[in-house]
Enzyme design. Sequence first.
Site, PDB file in Angstrom:
ATOM      1  N   THR A 172      -7.823   9.691  -2.920  1.00 53.12           N
ATOM      2  CA  THR A 172      -7.389  10.098  -1.540  1.00 53.12           C
ATOM      3  C   THR A 172      -7.240  11.148  -1.109  1.00 53.12           C
ATOM      4  OG1 THR A 172      -7.871   7.665  -1.714  1.00 53.12           O
ATOM      5  CG2 THR A 172      -6.024   8.942  -0.143  1.00 53.12           C
ATOM      6  N   GLU A 212       1.010  -1.574  -0.097  1.00 54.09           N
ATOM      7  CA  GLU A 212       0.478  -0.049  -0.328  1.00 54.09           C
ATOM      8  C   GLU A 212       0.920   1.075  -0.179  1.00 54.09           C
ATOM      9  OE1 GLU A 212      -3.120   0.263  -0.958  1.00 54.09           O
ATOM     10  OE2 GLU A 212      -3.712   0.439   1.598  1.00 54.09           O
TER      11      GLU A 212
END
Length: 294
Positions: A168, A120
């Site tokens: 995001t 991630e």
Amino acid sequence: MLTVRAPATSANLGSGFDVFGAALTHPADVVRVERADETTIEVTGAGESFVPTDPAKNTAGVVASELDAPARIRIDKGVRPSSGLGSSAASAAGAAVALNELYDRGHSREELVRIAAEGEAVVSGDAHADNVAPAILGGFTVVTDDGVTSVDAHIPVVACLPETVVSTRDAREVVPDSMAMDDVVETVGNAATLVAGMCRGDPELVGRAATDPVVTPARSELVEGYDAVAEAAGEAGATGVTVSGAGPGVLAVCRDWASRRAVAAAMVGAFEESGVDARAYRTEIGPGAEIFDS
Ligand code: HSE
């Protein structure tokens, strides 16, 4: 060859920004791995054209490198990218569990959370474990700098996904840098109540506490139709509604399993009345990544 089903996840749950997460029984990614001399990635399914196949840029590819486990990795995306349902985390979690087994690396699930979080980090630039932790461990998870705690919770929810995208980066920019003490007190109270609700398996407590006075209101502004969707879900039987992760997905905690159908229909209807197409998953908090074919 080995196949793993890795679930969608919902991070934050209102009162636990960057801390809470939950695994959802569906949607899910299906990750197939087989040994190879070098790692290759193939992607099919929801939003496949938005998922990089360069192993250095794909969370699953980074995980393969971290585990020194080169493989042909085929990902069937059930979790649409940029949905707020932990799409890249699902692929990272699936690859971590699959490659650990394929190469007999012997890592614990907790160690795999750290390895998947590296995936991630490389891809998103930030190592949030609040999606990979539930994707690997299942249930409800609490991530802090000191580690991960998980609770085997079963709560009925609806995840409603509008056909819009919230980056995001934008969703993080709207979060204030500081908060007033009154808001801290309210958030801590809600977070503690939510944890108690998860431990008791009580949808009333979880729903009531799945909100906060700072992050959720700021982020809901980025989700077109959010207020109407939240109101419609509440009228149809939701005990609480919040933005799922960074959005635009919206998560509704449901009073019971039967109320999910009405909640899902109400949320999709409210999005459509706001001019936004949407689909809803009637789902629940459930298990983490599962090996189902080897
Ligand atoms: N906790 C993260 C956020 C999850 O809400 O920004 C998405 O990466």
